[in-house]
Structure formats: C-alpha cells, structure tokens
Design a protein around this motif. Structure first.
Motif, mmCIF file in Angstrom:
data_model
loop_
_atom_site.group_PDB
_atom_site.id
_atom_site.type_symbol
_atom_site.label_atom_id
_atom_site.label_comp_id
_atom_site.label_asym_id
_atom_site.label_seq_id
_atom_site.Cartn_x
_atom_site.Cartn_y
_atom_site.Cartn_z
ATOM 1 N N LYS A 114 -8.374 0.016 4.674
ATOM 2 C CA LYS A 114 -8.416 -0.482 3.303
ATOM 3 C C LYS A 114 -8.453 -2.018 3.245
ATOM 4 C CE LYS A 114 -4.709 1.810 1.739
ATOM 5 N NZ LYS A 114 -4.157 2.757 2.718
ATOM 6 N N GLN A 121 -3.658 -9.700 -2.673
ATOM 7 C CA GLN A 121 -2.482 -10.383 -3.216
ATOM 8 C C GLN A 121 -1.352 -10.296 -2.189
ATOM 9 O OE1 GLN A 121 -2.986 -12.006 -6.144
ATOM 10 N NE2 GLN A 121 -5.057 -11.224 -5.850
ATOM 11 N N ASN A 302 -0.396 3.227 13.119
ATOM 12 C CA ASN A 302 -0.831 2.403 11.988
ATOM 13 C C ASN A 302 -1.911 3.119 11.183
ATOM 14 O OD1 ASN A 302 -0.183 0.331 14.447
ATOM 15 N ND2 ASN A 302 0.478 -0.452 12.486
ATOM 16 N N GLY B 32 2.927 1.166 6.192
ATOM 17 C CA GLY B 32 3.792 1.319 5.029
ATOM 18 C C GLY B 32 4.801 2.452 5.129
ATOM 19 N N PRO B 43 2.593 -5.143 -0.660
ATOM 20 C CA PRO B 43 3.268 -4.903 0.615
ATOM 21 C C PRO B 43 2.576 -5.419 1.878
ATOM 22 C CG PRO B 43 2.105 -2.938 -0.070
ATOM 23 C CD PRO B 43 1.908 -3.956 -1.169
#
Ligand SMILES: Cc1cc2nc3c(=O)[nH]c(=O)nc-3n(C[C@H](O)[C@H](O)[C@H](O)COP(=O)(O)OP(=O)(O)OC[C@H]3O[C@@H](n4cnc5c(N)ncnc54)[C@H](O)[C@@H]3O)c2cc1C
Ligand code: SF4
Lengths: 511, 67
Positions: A114, A121, A302, B32, B43
């Motif tokens: 992604k 941000q 991950n 995550g 995050p």
C-alpha cells in the motif's frame, strides 16, 4: 533443512512500507535477505502505466466503470480507487474474506504494497499515546516509551524525507523535518482563531512524506523534489513521496544482498521442534501453485496487519497448535482501528480577494486535544483532525443549452469552503477479533479470514464530541452553512484519506 | 491494527518490546498487527521506526549467538 539456494540469512514476508524497511535494514547490515511478496513486481517508474496520463486520456475520465464498481463494492468505497490507480488495489472478487461484521478491507498486493497508495501523512507518537493503555486502563501497557523509539523516528524520517514544521507540541513531537507545505490564507486564519480561543488546541501544517527540499540521501536514492502534482497514487516518477518502490526496495537491491521473489504467497511459518525456533516458511507460487520451502535464521513478518494475523493463525505445529506464537490465545484479538466517520464542512464568506495557485499534497492537521493531560470527557482517548480550505471555480449547472455552456465555461471563483474529518482512536477489545474460517479456502489454499470488528459506545460518543467541538470552533471563526456528517461507514476504511481533493469532492456534492 | 500485540507479559501479549515473539525468538512482527493501541496519528511512520529498531536488535542478537 533446505539446500543452499533455498537458504538465506533472513526472510521478509511482504514488501510494503514495513517490509521494505526490514529489507533495507537487513541488507545494509550484510544479511542475505529473501523478500517474499505475494503480488507482482512493480518497478519504480517502469511499472507506473498511468503516471503521465492526462485526464482525457483515461477511457472513463478517471471514473471506475459501473460494472467494476458493482462487483467490488468494498474497494470502491476507498476514495483513491479511481481509474488512474485501480491496478494497484485488490478487487473484492479476487481475494474474498468473510465479514462477520461489516468491514471494508482495503489492500494492495504487489511489490510496494500500500506504500504506492497511501496518503503519506506522517506523525510521531508521544508518551500520551504510549502511556494511554496503562493510564486509562485498557488493553495492556506498551512495552516501550517515546524515548525508546525517538532516535528511530529520526533515523527513518531522514531517509524517507518528511516535511513539516517544528511546532513544539507535547502531544505531537517534532521530527527531522524538510520545509513544511504552506497553508493557505483561510487555513492560517483558522489557525489564529483556534490559537486565540483555546488553550491546547492547534492547527498546524500537515506533516507528510514528501520531498519539499531533497537532501543528499534522497538524491542518492534517485528521488527528487516533489512537484505538487498530487497524482501520487499512480506512482511518482520523481520519487517525490516515499514508497517502498521509490526508496527502500531499490536501496536494498543495490546492496546485492536482496533476493526479491514476487508471486510468493507465504502460507505458513515452519517451526523446528529440535531447534525450538522458526526454520523458515512455506510458500505457494501465486501463478504456478508450486509449493516451496525457504529457510532462514531470522524471519520478519510484514504482510500488513490482518494478513499477518491470517498467516500466524494458519501456521500450526505441535508446538503451536493454535497459531504461531500463540501460547495465550491472544493472537487475532484486540484488533483496533481508526474512527474516520465524522466530517464537518462549511463556507467561509471572507477572503474573497485571494485564492491559491497550483496544488499541494497535504492540508492542515489538528493534533488530539481531548483527554490529553487528563480524562475530561465521558469517552476514553480522543481524535485528531484534518483541516483544509479550498476555493474553486463555481459553475451554475441549473440551466440548459447555451446558458449552461456559458456557465460551464465561466472561470468565476466561488466562495471558500472549509472541511475537516476526524481521526479517532478506538479501544482494542478482545471481542474485536479475526479468525480463520473453518471451511472456506482461497485459490492458494489459505483459509479465508473472518473479520469480527465493530464500533462501540466510546466511538459513538467521540463522533458526537468531534461534531460539537468542531462546530464550536467553526462558529468562532465565523464560518457559515456548517454541515456535520456521520458517514457511519464500516471499520476498515480508516485509511487516512485527507488530501484536499477528497473533501473537495464531498463539498461538490454538498453545495 | 493489532491482533499480534506487543506487551511486557508473555501471558497477555505475543511480542516483546523489540517486536520479537515471546515464544519464538527468531520471528519478528513489525507491521500494524503489533500495535498495542492505535492512538490518533497515522500509523505508518511508527511501523517504519519500529521495523528499523527491531532489525537493529535482531542482528545484534544474531551476532551474539542469541538467535
Ligand atoms: C488509500 C490509503 C491511504 C493511506 N494513507 C495513509 C497515511 O496518510 N498515513 C499513514 O501512515 N498510513 C496511510 N495508509 C496506511 C498505509 O498504507 C499502511 O499503514 C502501510 O502501507 C502498512 O504497511 P505494511 O508494510 O504493514 O503493509 P502493506 O504496505 O500493505 O504491505 C504488505 C505487503 O505484504 C504482502 N502480503 C500480504 N500477505 C502476504 C503473504 N501471505 N505472503 C507474501 N506477501 C504477503 C502484500 O501483498 C503487500 O505487498 C493508507 C492506506 C490507504 C489504502
Ligand atoms: S505530489 Fe509530489 S509526490 Fe505526488 S505525484 Fe506529485 S511530485 Fe510526485
């Protein structure tokens, strides 16, 4: 044990934001590292087919064709799922999962994950965050504090390139910033109104992973200054924003220590009973379906949050009959997310003598101000908010024929509009969990994931508080036509969608 | 986020302060799923920092022969 060609020093599962970093760090430290990625390879620049396309070159002018939207309702709810970037998203039909409760699972299965699609941000956490569970008595205490991670924030920020302003705020520590991206006059005005009227509330420059002033380390990566095109989700030919594809993956490759194997769906981590540790992983080739085992001394997982849960739950052995590392039945539980449901838009009747020129890849940010120093509301924790102001050409589309054509050709500027959306913390709970479906499997022999995650009363109260507090702040600023909205969308869509164009789209619907 | 959370106590968490599995020392989880709580911030910067930190630890442990 495997033969030499299947044995490495380290294995990284997934090549998105976190896997890219694991690969870079392991390779730089000299470890022969195998990166296993379930999707196809996406090579920086080479595999960005839409990056330089003009709006009129898209067959559907940027929109998602109705048949695709109808077949893929979940991903179609993501603001970035548009014709220019849809090839980087997982379609609902390709990779089903089971929504025991409604959940919009947005995924990107390719090298880079992604990181190609994210809204870039980036804010540090503070001790108000790491101490949260212990102070407010939920979940378990974080085993780290800000001081443990602060040097590592600096380390990754310098390489990735983060723009921002040193604001000196307790709840949002400053980082190693490149120059910030400017606020416009209305955003600055709101910044002043909030500063004058409230203690502890701040409107600041958005902090984001864009190269506003590239440094040597960025040029060394082959990345140059962000051109403010805001077409980032197509892949950026300038490397203006941080993605694994533009940054960590080519960097790891350059060390000569990385082997990247796309189309490798990791099915399970293999446990070695004799050595009492993980031996390696079993993969199935996504295209040929051939199953292979790879071995390594260190394994980094991950695959992104929910797929990592799936993979660990699916990795069963004598030692771990309930999933890898799961001695306590905690695996898959205490899933939490961000609550992005509430928005507030309004009109600003002032500043009609100014406008903006060009685009920018971020807006303003309002750090959390609720329950920071002490508990002050009837809900736990708080929310941050995005905030932006925009002035565009306003067309009157009510007429017909020549009248309509003339109106559409007009370049008259309309009023300024402002918009904000909440980013609320949710409380991890045992009852918010994922599990393996007992019967259904996908094409790659992986059980489907059951997702069982929902909002609670705390979230409802927080939505209401955001709406009330922001209405008060907007009113103090003299904004009119205030419109609050609770999208009530399912959890999962909390993907940090707050680039200005997004709510401009919303505004166009509203006004 | 979460599901493979970090924590001090192996009875109530899956990963330790280095994102290392309590129950299997050569497996690290730094996406995550490791998040004990979510905070309000976006995050990914935190995943990056946790990852670099965990690799540094893992490699130092490997060199010491602990992994
Ligand atoms: C539209 C959008 C906007 C966002 N905006 C922001 C933002 O502004 N700020 C922010 O901080 N975050 C943002 N995010 C979230 C951010 O993208 C994620 O937090 C981040 O990418 C997570 O990194 P990751 O490495 O954990 O996972 P990913 O980047 O998703 O990478 C995981 C990789 O693992 C692979 N994989 C999965 N399962 C397997 C398997 N079994 N075997 C092999 N490979 C596997 C996947 O194919 C994928 O490539 C946004 C996300 C979206 C979709
Ligand atoms: S805004 Fe910057 S990073 Fe995004 S596409 Fe443009 S140049 Fe690239």
């Amino acid at each position: 044990m495997g033969n030499n060609t299947n044995t490495f020093d380290a294995i990284v599962i997934g090549s998105g934001i976190s896997g890219g970093w694991a690969a870079k760090e392991l390779c730089e430290k000299g470890l022969k590292t195998l990166v296993l990625e379930r999707g196809r390879n996406v090579v920086h620049n080479k595999d960005y087919p839409t990056t330089n396309m003009m709006p009129w070159e898209f067959e559907h002018r940027g929109q998602i064709p109705v048949d695709i939207a109808d077949k893929n309702p979940v991903v179609s709810r993501c603001y970035a799922f548009r014709e220019d970037a849809m090839h980087f998203f997982v379609k609902d039909t390709e990779h089903p999962y089971i929504q025991q409760k409604p959940f919009d699972w947005i995924r990107g299965y390719q090298v880079g994950g992604k990181s190609l699609l994210w809204a870039r941000q980036t804010q540090r956490w503070s001790d108000f965050d790491f101490e949260g569970p212990a102070r407010d008595g939920f979940a378990v205490d974080w085993p780290i504090r800000y001081k443990d991670i602060a040097p590592w924030y600096s380390y990754v920020e310098k390489f990735a390139g983060i723009s921002g302003n040193k604001d000196g705020l307790d709840m949002l520590p400053d980082g190693e910033f490149l120059p910030p991206i400017e606020l416009n006059d209305v955003e600055k005005y709101f910044q002043n109104v909030v500063a004058k009227n409230y203690n502890g509330r701040h409107v600041i420059y958005g902090r984001c992973a864009h190269l506003t002033e590239p440094q040597k380390t960025h040029y060394d990566q082959g990345r140059v200054q962000c051109q403010n095109r805001t077409l980032c989700q197509r892949g950026c030919p300038f490397g203006g924003y941080f993605s694994s594809n533009s940054s960590t993956i080519p960097w790891a490759l350059k060390t000569g220590n990385m082997t990247l194997r796309p189309y490798s769906v990791v099915q399970e981590i293999i446990y070695d009973d004799k050595k009492n540790k993980a031996a390696g992983v079993r993969i199935i080739d996504a295209q040929t379906k051939v199953v292979t085992e790879y071995f390594a001394n260190i394994i980094f997982v991950n695959a992104a949050a929910l797929n990592t849960n799936l993979l660990l739950l699916n990795s069963k052995s004598n030692r771990f009959p309930n999933g890898f590392g799961n001695d306590n039945d905690v695996l898959g539980k205490y899933v939490a997310f961000h609550n992005y449901r509430a928005h507030i838009n309004a009109k600003c009747n002032d500043f009609t003598n100014v406008t903006t020129e060009g685009r920018r890849p971020t807006t303003a940010y309002i750090p959390r101000f609720r329950n920071v120093y002490k508990q002050e509301t009837d809900f736990l924790r708080g929310y941050a908010a995005g905030f932006g102001a925009y002035r565009g050409i306003q067309h009157d589309t009510s007429g017909f024929g020549t009248e309509l054509k003339d109106a559409l050709a007009s370049k008259d500027l309309g009023s300024w509009y402002v918009g904000s959306h909440m980013m609320g913390e949710t409380i991890p709970k045992e009852s918010n969990y994922v599990s393996l479906d007992a019967n259904k499997k996908d094409e790659w022999e992986m059980p489907l994931l059951n997702i069982n995650v929902e909002y609670d009363d705390n979230d409802e109260k927080m939505v209401k508080d955001f709406q009330e507090q922001m209405t008060e702040m907007y009113t103090k600023a003299g904004f009119t036509d205030i419109h609050v909205d609770d999208s009530k969308h399912a959890p999962g869509l909390d993907i940090h969608e707050w680039v200005v164009c997004v709510w401009v789209k919303t505004l166009k619907h509203l006004y | 986020m979460g599901g493979v959370r970090m924590g001090k106590d192996p009875k109530t968490s899956i990963l330790n302060e280095w994102n290392q599995m309590h129950a299997c020392k050569n497996v690290f989880v730094t996406d995550g799923s490791c998040m004990t709580s979510t905070s309000t911030q976006n995050p990914s910067l935190t995943y990056m920092a946790l990852t670099a930190r965990a690799v540094d630890y893992a490699v130092s442990q490997m060199k010491k022969g602990e992994i």
